[in-house]
Write a protein that holds these residues in place. Structure first.
Motif, mmCIF file in Angstrom:
data_model
loop_
_atom_site.group_PDB
_atom_site.id
_atom_site.type_symbol
_atom_site.label_atom_id
_atom_site.label_comp_id
_atom_site.label_asym_id
_atom_site.label_seq_id
_atom_site.Cartn_x
_atom_site.Cartn_y
_atom_site.Cartn_z
ATOM 1 N N UNK A 23 0.652 -1.202 0.289
ATOM 2 C CA UNK A 23 0.726 -0.092 0.043
ATOM 3 C C UNK A 23 0.920 1.239 0.363
ATOM 4 N N UNK A 24 0.779 2.495 -0.738
ATOM 5 C CA UNK A 24 0.763 3.880 -0.831
ATOM 6 C C UNK A 24 0.274 4.371 0.817
ATOM 7 N N UNK A 25 -0.221 4.416 1.223
ATOM 8 C CA UNK A 25 -1.002 5.043 2.470
ATOM 9 C C UNK A 25 -1.881 4.039 2.628
ATOM 10 N N UNK A 26 -2.241 4.923 4.373
ATOM 11 C CA UNK A 26 -3.288 4.126 5.102
ATOM 12 C C UNK A 26 -4.369 3.704 4.461
ATOM 13 N N UNK A 27 -4.985 4.789 3.407
ATOM 14 C CA UNK A 27 -6.112 5.018 3.189
ATOM 15 C C UNK A 27 -5.902 3.789 1.975
ATOM 16 N N UNK A 28 -4.877 3.359 1.532
ATOM 17 C CA UNK A 28 -5.025 2.266 0.776
ATOM 18 C C UNK A 28 -5.583 1.170 1.073
ATOM 19 N N UNK B 53 -8.560 -1.585 1.073
ATOM 20 C CA UNK B 53 -8.127 -2.892 0.396
ATOM 21 C C UNK B 53 -9.156 -3.913 1.288
ATOM 22 N N UNK B 54 -8.940 -3.792 2.524
ATOM 23 C CA UNK B 54 -9.177 -4.741 3.440
ATOM 24 C C UNK B 54 -10.733 -4.323 3.962
ATOM 25 N N UNK C 241 -11.351 4.542 8.148
ATOM 26 C CA UNK C 241 -9.980 5.583 8.381
ATOM 27 C C UNK C 241 -9.853 5.586 10.247
ATOM 28 N N UNK C 242 -8.459 6.097 10.036
ATOM 29 C CA UNK C 242 -8.443 5.827 11.477
ATOM 30 C C UNK C 242 -8.923 6.526 12.879
ATOM 31 N N UNK C 243 -9.240 8.146 12.385
ATOM 32 C CA UNK C 243 -10.516 8.751 13.093
ATOM 33 C C UNK C 243 -11.645 7.138 13.823
#
Length: 150
Positions: free
Chosen positions: A47-52, A56-57, A81-83
């Motif tokens: 992945x390139x970012x947390x968004x990816x 994906x999962x 997302x993390x929040x």
């Protein structure tokens, strides 16, 4: 140093502690399985970012909570997302937690109003007035519960 101040990355037997890094105090490391099912593919994926990662999962978790009467309530939490791991976001996703938060907020508001109200504070010092107020509040509560049942 506390055990929770460290995280481990790529530890091989021969390297031992060389890959143990200190976790900055302003960071939190989440380690858990946030899906009820294992991943479907075993292909390497970078992945390139947390968004990816979230896209994906699409992590989601069923959680059993207990209400105030002891009954089990199953709630589904999803994380995009993390929040979404923050208290406010978890409460927003759960009807049980939303109801509990509303009750807590109501009690806190009443307590603040009672603390600020000089006449109420003076009345609560008098045992007879306090007893009368308690009886009036119980009668009001019974009336509200009857209204809910009808």
């Amino acid at each position: 140093m506390d055990l929770y101040d460290y995280f481990i990355s790529k530890v091989l037997e021969e390297e031992g502690e060389s890959n143990i890094s200190s976790l900055p105090p302003n960071r939190t490391l989440y380690v858990d399985q946030f899906t009820d099912e294992p991943p479907l593919d075993d292909e390497p994926w970078k992945p390139n970012s947390m968004k990816d990662v979230f896209e994906h999962y699409q992590p989601a978790k069923s959680v059993e909570l207990e209400d105030e009467n002891g009954a089990t309530v199953t709630e589904e939490f999803s994380f995009r997302e993390i929040k979404d791991f923050e208290d406010e976001q978890l409460i927003a996703q759960s009807s049980l937690l939303s109801e509990e938060q509303a009750a807590i907020d109501t009690y806190a508001t009443v307590a603040r109003q009672m603390e600020r109200n000089k006449a109420m504070r003076a009345a609560l010092r008098d045992d007879a007035v306090r007893s009368s107020l308690r009886d009036a509040l119980r009668a009001l509560l019974a009336e509200l519960e009857n209204a809910d049942n009808n």
